[in-house]
Design a protein around this motif. Sequence first.
Motif, PDB file in Angstrom:
ATOM      1  N   VAL A 161       8.463  19.138  -2.713  1.00  0.00           N
ATOM      2  CA  VAL A 161       9.768  18.320  -3.519  1.00  0.00           C
ATOM      3  C   VAL A 161       8.371  17.022  -4.074  1.00  0.00           C
ATOM      4  O   VAL A 161       8.596  16.696  -5.264  1.00  0.00           O
ATOM      5  CB  VAL A 161      10.927  18.573  -4.285  1.00  0.00           C
ATOM      6  N   TRP A 162       8.926  15.816  -3.458  1.00  0.00           N
ATOM      7  CA  TRP A 162       8.393  14.719  -3.398  1.00  0.00           C
ATOM      8  C   TRP A 162       6.912  14.556  -3.464  1.00  0.00           C
ATOM      9  O   TRP A 162       6.311  13.474  -3.729  1.00  0.00           O
ATOM     10  CB  TRP A 162       8.435  13.851  -1.719  1.00  0.00           C
ATOM     11  N   GLY A 163       5.945  15.072  -2.824  1.00  0.00           N
ATOM     12  CA  GLY A 163       4.709  15.563  -2.620  1.00  0.00           C
ATOM     13  C   GLY A 163       4.088  14.523  -2.585  1.00  0.00           C
ATOM     14  O   GLY A 163       2.485  14.283  -2.660  1.00  0.00           O
ATOM     15  N   TYR A 164       3.762  14.034  -1.060  1.00  0.00           N
ATOM     16  CA  TYR A 164       2.815  13.510   0.060  1.00  0.00           C
ATOM     17  C   TYR A 164       3.692  13.527   1.534  1.00  0.00           C
ATOM     18  O   TYR A 164       4.775  14.165   1.223  1.00  0.00           O
ATOM     19  CB  TYR A 164       2.834  11.678  -0.379  1.00  0.00           C
ATOM     20  N   ASP A 165       2.874  13.673   2.458  1.00  0.00           N
ATOM     21  CA  ASP A 165       3.362  12.940   4.134  1.00  0.00           C
ATOM     22  C   ASP A 165       4.812  12.324   3.878  1.00  0.00           C
ATOM     23  O   ASP A 165       4.302  11.354   3.934  1.00  0.00           O
ATOM     24  CB  ASP A 165       2.315  12.901   4.317  1.00  0.00           C
ATOM     25  N   TYR A 166       6.347  12.649   3.380  1.00  0.00           N
ATOM     26  CA  TYR A 166       7.168  12.146   3.567  1.00  0.00           C
ATOM     27  C   TYR A 166       8.070  11.526   5.153  1.00  0.00           C
ATOM     28  O   TYR A 166       8.181  12.639   5.194  1.00  0.00           O
ATOM     29  CB  TYR A 166       8.438  12.628   2.189  1.00  0.00           C
ATOM     30  N   TYR A 167       7.991  10.668   5.052  1.00  0.00           N
ATOM     31  CA  TYR A 167       8.984  10.080   6.568  1.00  0.00           C
ATOM     32  C   TYR A 167      10.042   9.154   6.678  1.00  0.00           C
ATOM     33  O   TYR A 167       9.945   8.838   7.268  1.00  0.00           O
ATOM     34  CB  TYR A 167       7.467   8.948   7.668  1.00  0.00           C
ATOM     35  N   ARG A 174       0.564  -0.927   0.216  1.00  0.00           N
ATOM     36  CA  ARG A 174      -0.093  -0.407  -0.007  1.00  0.00           C
ATOM     37  C   ARG A 174       0.782   1.041   0.202  1.00  0.00           C
ATOM     38  O   ARG A 174       1.036   2.100  -0.883  1.00  0.00           O
ATOM     39  CB  ARG A 174      -1.323  -0.322   1.024  1.00  0.00           C
ATOM     40  N   GLU A 175       1.873   1.409   0.687  1.00  0.00           N
ATOM     41  CA  GLU A 175       2.311   2.691   1.197  1.00  0.00           C
ATOM     42  C   GLU A 175       3.401   2.154  -0.726  1.00  0.00           C
ATOM     43  O   GLU A 175       3.914   3.706  -0.843  1.00  0.00           O
ATOM     44  CB  GLU A 175       3.796   2.172   2.217  1.00  0.00           C
ATOM     45  N   LEU A 176       3.905   1.804  -1.100  1.00  0.00           N
ATOM     46  CA  LEU A 176       4.834   1.037  -2.247  1.00  0.00           C
ATOM     47  C   LEU A 176       3.808   2.189  -3.649  1.00  0.00           C
ATOM     48  O   LEU A 176       4.340   2.719  -3.969  1.00  0.00           O
ATOM     49  CB  LEU A 176       5.251   0.553  -2.592  1.00  0.00           C
ATOM     50  N   ILE A 177       2.936   1.466  -3.606  1.00  0.00           N
ATOM     51  CA  ILE A 177       1.645   2.292  -4.474  1.00  0.00           C
ATOM     52  C   ILE A 177       1.394   3.495  -4.365  1.00  0.00           C
ATOM     53  O   ILE A 177       1.359   4.470  -5.165  1.00  0.00           O
ATOM     54  CB  ILE A 177       0.406   1.160  -4.996  1.00  0.00           C
ATOM     55  N   ALA A 178       1.556   4.196  -2.822  1.00  0.00           N
ATOM     56  CA  ALA A 178       1.010   5.442  -3.061  1.00  0.00           C
ATOM     57  C   ALA A 178       2.546   6.074  -3.056  1.00  0.00           C
ATOM     58  O   ALA A 178       1.917   7.514  -3.666  1.00  0.00           O
ATOM     59  CB  ALA A 178       0.702   5.445  -1.314  1.00  0.00           C
ATOM     60  N   LEU A 217       4.402   9.649  -9.770  1.00  0.00           N
ATOM     61  CA  LEU A 217       4.430  10.161 -11.402  1.00  0.00           C
ATOM     62  C   LEU A 217       2.615  11.185 -11.635  1.00  0.00           C
ATOM     63  O   LEU A 217       3.251  11.548 -11.894  1.00  0.00           O
ATOM     64  CB  LEU A 217       3.303   8.334 -10.993  1.00  0.00           C
ATOM     65  N   ARG A 218       2.155  11.310  -9.974  1.00  0.00           N
ATOM     66  CA  ARG A 218       1.653  12.636 -10.209  1.00  0.00           C
ATOM     67  C   ARG A 218       2.299  13.863 -10.299  1.00  0.00           C
ATOM     68  O   ARG A 218       1.833  15.065 -11.402  1.00  0.00           O
ATOM     69  CB  ARG A 218       0.985  12.885  -9.467  1.00  0.00           C
ATOM     70  N   LYS A 219       3.638  14.341  -9.754  1.00  0.00           N
ATOM     71  CA  LYS A 219       4.185  15.376  -9.891  1.00  0.00           C
ATOM     72  C   LYS A 219       5.161  15.135 -10.775  1.00  0.00           C
ATOM     73  O   LYS A 219       5.193  16.160 -11.683  1.00  0.00           O
ATOM     74  CB  LYS A 219       5.486  14.720  -8.652  1.00  0.00           C
ATOM     75  N   TYR A 220       5.910  14.010 -11.358  1.00  0.00           N
ATOM     76  CA  TYR A 220       6.596  13.496 -12.893  1.00  0.00           C
ATOM     77  C   TYR A 220       5.010  14.452 -13.519  1.00  0.00           C
ATOM     78  O   TYR A 220       5.387  15.616 -14.589  1.00  0.00           O
ATOM     79  CB  TYR A 220       6.915  12.492 -13.123  1.00  0.00           C
ATOM     80  N   VAL A 221       3.351  13.823 -14.402  1.00  0.00           N
ATOM     81  CA  VAL A 221       3.112  14.453 -15.212  1.00  0.00           C
ATOM     82  C   VAL A 221       2.931  15.888 -15.034  1.00  0.00           C
ATOM     83  O   VAL A 221       2.211  16.401 -15.585  1.00  0.00           O
ATOM     84  CB  VAL A 221       1.634  13.237 -14.503  1.00  0.00           C
ATOM     85  N   VAL A 222       2.555  16.308 -13.947  1.00  0.00           N
ATOM     86  CA  VAL A 222       2.130  18.112 -13.377  1.00  0.00           C
ATOM     87  C   VAL A 222       3.136  18.651 -13.854  1.00  0.00           C
ATOM     88  O   VAL A 222       2.748  19.889 -14.348  1.00  0.00           O
ATOM     89  CB  VAL A 222       1.989  18.259 -11.321  1.00  0.00           C
TER      90      VAL A 222
END
Length: 235
Positions: A189-195, A108-112, A118-123
């Motif tokens: 930059v990484w686009g999510y709640d990066y832990y 689940r985390e990998l897919i997130a 991908l979202r950041k790259y596409v945007v």
Amino acid sequence: MNDKKILIVDDEKPIVDILKFNLEKEGYTTIEAYDGEEAVQKALSENPDLILLDVMLPKLDGFTVCKKIRQSLNCPILMLTAKEDVVDKIIGLELGADDYMTKPFSIRELIARIKANLRKYVVQKQDAEGTDSNSSKITIKDMVIDTERYIAIINNKTIDLTMKEFELLKLLATNPNQVYTREQILRGVWGYDYYGDARTVDVTVRRLREKIEPSSSEPKYLQTKRGIGYYISNN
């Protein structure tokens, strides 16, 4: 169904099969490679949208593969490692990887993380396609950041950047002289709640400085605010 293609690189077939099953269930197209040489060949011939790259591979290790791929492709590379050693993670980031996960990991985390990268790259690509030649350029002193071509130009010399290097530079250059904390940079930059470890930012900053600064020890553009974070100086 989406049209994104992911290259899975791992020499353990059961792991490849699990990743392939879960990614295809999410609608991705997958390609597989089981050693380093095959990974480079398939990356260059298939031009995937994202690469899942194991570190421990036969023929060529993941670090060498990452370095070779980065010479031609700018797609996100997410490295998978069984090692907890922070040195391995830093090496991967310095060679151009965008992210890393340590085995064993949650699917689940990998897919997130895949979706976020991908979202950041596409945007980023869409932003570039939607801008005109003037608005797609940011000028800082004698550096021009071309958001359409994902490059920096300094004294008429073109500097090729990885996606994360470029996103970091663009984030800071969009608001020059504004200090960003490492946590703000990780989110931006990484686009999510990066832990992950905040050293991810430090490694990317160091890599970027080596490319854009006349002297990494006396930076002209990318400055450190001790104890807080980083900023682009336009003074």
